[in-house]
Design a protein around this motif. Sequence first.
Motif, short mmCIF file in Angstrom:
data_model
loop_
_atom_site.label_atom_id
_atom_site.label_comp_id
_atom_site.label_asym_id
_atom_site.label_seq_id
_atom_site.Cartn_x
_atom_site.Cartn_y
_atom_site.Cartn_z
N LEU A 1 -2.46 4.26 -2.17
CA LEU A 1 -0.93 3.95 -2.82
C LEU A 1 -0.23 4.60 -1.60
O LEU A 1 0.77 4.43 -0.41
CB LEU A 1 -0.68 4.40 -4.03
CG LEU A 1 0.91 3.35 -4.49
CD1 LEU A 1 0.17 2.34 -4.20
CD2 LEU A 1 0.83 4.56 -5.36
N GLU A 2 -0.87 5.34 -1.16
CA GLU A 2 -0.15 6.54 0.39
C GLU A 2 0.02 5.56 1.54
O GLU A 2 0.44 6.05 2.45
CB GLU A 2 -1.16 7.50 0.25
CG GLU A 2 -0.29 9.43 0.79
CD GLU A 2 1.70 8.86 0.66
OE1 GLU A 2 2.11 9.63 1.81
OE2 GLU A 2 1.57 9.60 -0.57
N ALA A 3 -1.21 5.40 1.69
CA ALA A 3 -1.71 4.61 3.23
C ALA A 3 -0.91 3.78 3.27
O ALA A 3 -0.47 3.02 4.26
CB ALA A 3 -2.76 4.64 3.06
N LYS A 4 -0.68 2.56 2.21
CA LYS A 4 -0.14 1.23 2.24
C LYS A 4 1.58 1.80 2.38
O LYS A 4 1.97 1.16 3.27
CB LYS A 4 -0.32 0.94 0.39
CG LYS A 4 0.26 -0.65 1.18
CD LYS A 4 -0.24 -0.66 -1.25
CE LYS A 4 0.49 -2.52 -1.46
NZ LYS A 4 -0.29 -3.50 -2.47
N LYS A 5 1.95 3.16 1.54
CA LYS A 5 3.62 2.60 1.78
C LYS A 5 3.55 3.36 3.44
O LYS A 5 4.57 3.74 4.70
CB LYS A 5 3.77 4.72 1.25
CG LYS A 5 4.20 4.78 -0.34
CD LYS A 5 4.35 5.78 -0.76
CE LYS A 5 4.40 5.19 -2.37
NZ LYS A 5 5.15 6.51 -3.38
N GLN A 6 2.95 4.81 4.30
CA GLN A 6 2.85 4.65 5.19
C GLN A 6 3.04 3.59 6.51
O GLN A 6 3.78 3.89 7.31
CB GLN A 6 1.74 5.65 5.68
CG GLN A 6 1.18 7.04 5.46
CD GLN A 6 2.96 8.06 5.30
OE1 GLN A 6 3.17 8.05 6.62
NE2 GLN A 6 3.19 9.27 4.35
N ILE A 7 1.60 2.74 5.94
CA ILE A 7 2.19 0.69 7.16
C ILE A 7 3.71 0.89 7.06
O ILE A 7 3.58 0.00 7.70
CB ILE A 7 0.86 0.50 6.52
CG1 ILE A 7 -0.86 1.14 6.58
CG2 ILE A 7 0.35 -0.83 7.69
CD1 ILE A 7 -2.06 1.16 5.86
N LYS A 8 3.86 0.57 5.76
CA LYS A 8 4.97 -0.13 5.17
C LYS A 8 6.37 0.39 6.15
O LYS A 8 6.73 0.18 7.01
CB LYS A 8 5.32 -0.09 4.02
CG LYS A 8 6.11 -1.10 3.62
CD LYS A 8 6.34 -1.63 1.85
CE LYS A 8 6.64 -2.67 1.44
NZ LYS A 8 6.63 -2.01 -0.50
N LYS A 9 6.08 1.97 6.29
CA LYS A 9 6.86 3.00 6.80
C LYS A 9 6.94 2.50 8.41
O LYS A 9 7.82 2.40 9.26
CB LYS A 9 7.32 4.68 6.48
CG LYS A 9 7.49 4.33 5.24
CD LYS A 9 7.92 6.76 5.01
CE LYS A 9 8.23 6.42 4.03
NZ LYS A 9 8.09 8.55 3.31
N ALA A 10 5.65 2.37 9.31
CA ALA A 10 5.55 2.31 10.82
C ALA A 10 6.08 0.82 10.75
O ALA A 10 6.62 0.97 11.70
CB ALA A 10 3.59 2.20 10.96
N LYS A 11 6.14 -0.01 9.56
CA LYS A 11 6.41 -1.94 10.65
C LYS A 11 7.24 -1.36 10.46
O LYS A 11 7.95 -2.27 11.11
CB LYS A 11 5.20 -2.04 8.91
CG LYS A 11 4.34 -2.53 9.45
CD LYS A 11 3.67 -3.90 8.71
CE LYS A 11 2.26 -3.94 8.81
NZ LYS A 11 1.93 -5.51 7.75
#
Length: 147
Positions: free
Chosen positions: A82-92
């Motif tokens: 979930l944390e990785a998903k959030k990081q990817i979303k923020k980066a995008k």
Amino acid sequence: AIAAKPFWLKLASLASRLLPRRVYAAAMVKGHAFRKQWKEARKQKHRRASSRVKSLKRKTFEQRQQEKRALDDVRRKSAELLEAKKQIKKAKAKKREEKKRRKEENDIKSGKYQVIKHTEKIRKWHKSAKKTLKTMSAEQIDSLLGR
């Protein structure tokens, strides 16, 4: 006139008073008294409730601890995903915002602009002409004129 009780009813009441007060369930117990199999099959067996209850096999302490560790691992892993998903979303989102900003800058640099010094006539413009108007800071205007 009071109707007299039949003889057999008097005998039954007398017997009920003389005999001890016990409930005889001999007629309803499961046995071979009736010899009617369909009736016998429907009767309950008289057993203690404790003998009917089958206790579940309790897990050992090690098994419980092992299951607990497995569950913790799963939770930890799901939290990481979930944390990785959030990081990817923020980066995008950051990349998208940066791209939008660069696009606006490039549109300003490549476009043809006139600097309006006398703004009195803008009031008389129609709506679509007013939409094309863009307000800029002094630095932006200087950069446009200095091209």
